[in-house]
Enzyme design. Structure first.
Site, mmCIF file in Angstrom:
data_model
loop_
_atom_site.group_PDB
_atom_site.id
_atom_site.type_symbol
_atom_site.label_atom_id
_atom_site.label_comp_id
_atom_site.label_asym_id
_atom_site.label_seq_id
_atom_site.Cartn_x
_atom_site.Cartn_y
_atom_site.Cartn_z
ATOM 1 C CD GLU A 113 -17.776 -18.313 1.861
ATOM 2 O OE1 GLU A 113 -18.254 -18.043 0.745
ATOM 3 O OE2 GLU A 113 -17.972 -19.409 2.433
ATOM 4 C CE LYS A 115 -17.021 -8.406 -1.682
ATOM 5 N NZ LYS A 115 -16.061 -7.864 -2.652
ATOM 6 C CB CYS A 409 15.034 24.143 -9.052
ATOM 7 S SG CYS A 409 14.625 22.650 -9.989
ATOM 8 C CB CYS A 434 13.869 23.177 -14.995
ATOM 9 S SG CYS A 434 13.956 21.987 -13.645
#
Length: 669
Positions: A113, A115, A409, A434
């Site tokens: 069966e 789990k 960036c 930033c």
């Protein structure tokens, strides 16, 4: 309305509501519209309030949750709720079958069966009425969560027959659809997300307010008779399959897709079949259970130490899926590190829909030869974090593109540099203004392990920054509800809740503040270690490199980062503003005892009375170290229910495994 008339109407409404609830929640085949059902429910609630003498613990109105509890009581299980031995390969499974068959002298019959990946509970019925429910805990003692379990609609409050006594075991779980809806709602509210449905189910069942549990729409599969007779004449079921069939007839929702099989070939085939079916199921399963079907045969095979010898749990390896890598985007972290993030074609994986995964750094992408447009294989590390395992060059069309890290960036446009302080693989934006770093820094400051400002998630931080309401973390403490109530998706109530959460965070203490400030190399544990020695923020500003380096687990790199942070005039000014706002800047926790000095512990699974965080805190308060992974340096593993791979590794390495009670004994509690 006369009392007799009221009672008749109450009983009629209860019967109708139970009938239609079963059609709606269990069979997905409603016969009436929602508003008609809601009207009946409201009428029943009104009548029960008007005639409290007709109140009943089995009324469907009990599903919505009663009065909140201050804490959960303890329940000692009359029948131990044992765990199972795990097997990880078909060969190990076949070894178990052969050993068991050899004991019995024949090819036995087994129940195979699913789990269910949830939280194990016991349900107790007296005269057919649900009277008590408890978590598994350590298998001997659990928590009384009766009122919360009443809200689980697939738990019958009254059985189809008034059997004198019945104790059954089941697995409470959160359906995948409910889990996704819950996380979507939490994300919209700026709250932290649940890692997986099991995590969400466990947290929901242990809410002190049953109304919250009711809103989480938990379900249950019952999979075992613990104690009592299933039949009115007192006779017992002879097989597990017969018991489950009888439980189903009594009104329980029992395990789906189970089969009773004999041969190794049949059993292995069904285990494979269950594994292949995992993506299409409405619930999470992390394995298959194989147990002797004949109950008398189980008694012959017997029990081991805390585990039955007549059953095992086959654990599936982490699920893998193929999907398309649509793009690679750059995320700028709070310390300026640029992290490449995979933008994936959405795919269902281990219970959730995955559309993003980390790619770590440029070196990882080069090493794995991952290109934009590739077909890639993904899995969840630890069943939680999505990661790319490999790309599949054989499936390339020629349109794939090689990825290159940006030289500037993407948030502020300033040049990026290689991070020489780390392993040299990361790129970093070093511009202090930033915007991405600022937003992530404030989000980090508010996070659960830092100042724990509930409701201040990334989206809310972005809103506050964009509206000019804040520019740094100190500005949070000058906010007023009327300043932010008109922001998108806030409203008056949300604004009041956020201001209250900000106010509560003032008492967090030095331990959390050190982590919240975002000092490089200082995590949660380091913040606690520093606070335990320094005791005040002023002492941190005055401390030397040598003093920091002398603190347990603080190396030279972290000591350097601390000295540099506290030498910066801007950081001093920020901290002065936080002090002026009323933040507590001394250590909240008492100095540690040394009972567990020199010992390293790993905590795993669900413990009976304490959360994992509480246990780790106890360990640290008593001089021990709480680690996240098991290694040869681990002194003890503290294991609870569903301990998983960490327990397995501890057994492989021969590391002592203890329970919560033993740990408390070690520290004199």
């Amino acid at each position: 309305m006369e009392k007799t008339e009221a009672l008749a109407r109450i009983e009629e409404l209860r019967e109708k509501i139970n009938y239609h609830a079963k059609l709606y929640y269990e069979k997905d085949a409603p016969e009436i519209p929602d508003d008609e059902y809601d009207a009946m429910f409201r009428e029943l609630g009104d009548l029960e309030r008007a005639y409290p003498e007709f109140d009943s613990p089995t009324s469907p109105t009990k599903r919505v949750g009663g009065r909140a509890s201050e804490k959960f009581g303890k329940v000692t299980h009359r029948v131990r709720m044992d765990s199972l031995t795990d097997v990880f390969s078909e060969d190990e499974l076949c070894d178990f079958l052969r050993r068991t068959n050899a004991i019995l002298g024949e090819e036995a019959e087994y129940s195979v069966e699913p789990k269910i990946d949830g939280l194990s509970v016991s349900l107790i019925y007296e005269n057919g009425t649900f009277v008590k429910g408890a978590t598994r805990g350590d298998g001997i003692v659990g928590e009384d969560v009766t009122e919360n379990l009443r809200t689980v609609r697939s738990i019958p409050l009254k059985l189809s027959e008034p059997l004198p006594y019945l104790n059954v075991r089941g697995e409470v779980y959160m359906p995948r659809r409910v889990f996704e809806e819950l996380n979507e709602a939490r994300d919209a509210d700026g709250l932290s997300l649940f890692a997986n449905p099991r995590n969400a189910a466990a947290g929901s069942l242990r809410q002190l307010d049953p109304k919250i549990t009711a809103s989480r729409r938990l379900e249950i599969f019952v999979f075992n008779l613990q104690e009592g007779s299933l039949f009115a004449d007192g006779r017992e079921a002879k097989t597990h399959a017969e018991a489950l069939d009888r439980l189903s007839a009594l009104g329980f929702t029992t395990l789906p897709r189970r089969k009773t099989l004999h041969t190794e070939e049949e059993i292995v085939a069904h285990v494979r079949e269950l594994g292949e079916a995992r993506p299409e199921l409405s619930f999470d399963m992390d394995g298959a259970v194989i147990k002797l079907n004949d109950l008398a045969a189980r008694r012959v095979v017997g029990e081991g130490t805390g585990v039955p010898k007549w059953a095992v749990a086959f654990k599936y390896p982490p699920e893998k899926k193929e999907t398309k890598l649509l793009d690679i985007k750059i995320q700028v972290g709070r310390t300026g590190v640029l992290t490449p993030i995979a933008d994936l074609e959405p795919v269902r994986l281990a219970g959730t829909t995955v559309s993003r995964a980390t790619l770590h750094n440029a070196g990882f992408i080069t090493e794995k030869d991952i290109r934009i447009g590739d077909t890639v294989v993904i899995r969840k590390a630890g069943e939680i974090i999505p990661e790319i395992i490999e790309s599949l060059p054989a499936k390339r069309t020629g349109e794939e593109r090689v990825f290159e890290m940006p030289k500037v960036c993407p948030s502020c446009g300033h040049p990026v540099v290689r991070d020489e302080a780390g392993d040299g693989a990361a790129m970093r934006c070093v511009y202090p203004g930033c915007p991405a770093q600022k937003a992530r820094g404030i989000t980090h400051f508010a996070s659960k392990d830092a100042m724990n400002i509930d409701g201040l998630g990334p989206q809310v931080v972005e809103l506050l920054l964009a509206a000019g309401k804040i520019s740094d973390v100190a500005d949070l403490y000058a906010l007023r509800a009327e300043d932010i109530a008109d922001l998108d998706r806030m409203g008056e109530k949300s604004a009041e809740n956020l201001i209250a959460a900000i106010e509560r965070s003032k008492a967090a203490g030095l331990e959390r503040l050190l982590y919240a400030l975002g000092i490089r190399q200082v995590g949660v544990v380091a913040g606690e270690e520093i606070a335990a020695v320094m005791r005040t923020l002023d002492a941190c500003f005055a401390a030397t490199f040598e003093e920091y380096a002398a603190i347990r687990d603080i190396g030279e790199i972290t000591a350097t980062a601390l000295v540099e942070f506290f030498a910066d005039e801007g950081n001093r000014a920020l901290c002065d503003r936080l002090i002026a706002a009323g933040l507590r800047t001394d250590a909240v926790k008492e100095k540690s005892a040394d009972t567990l000095a020199g010992l390293t512990f790993v905590v795993t699974g669900t413990l009976p009375t304490l959360s994992r965080d509480e246990v780790q805190e106890l360990i640290k308060q008593n001089g021990g170290k709480a680690a996240s992974s098991v290694s040869k340096k681990t002194s003890y593993v503290v294991a609870g229910e569903a301990a998983g791979s960490k327990l397995t590794k501890a057994n492989e390495l021969g590391i002592p495994v203890i329970d919560e009670a033993k740990l408390l004994e070690m520290i004199g509690k």
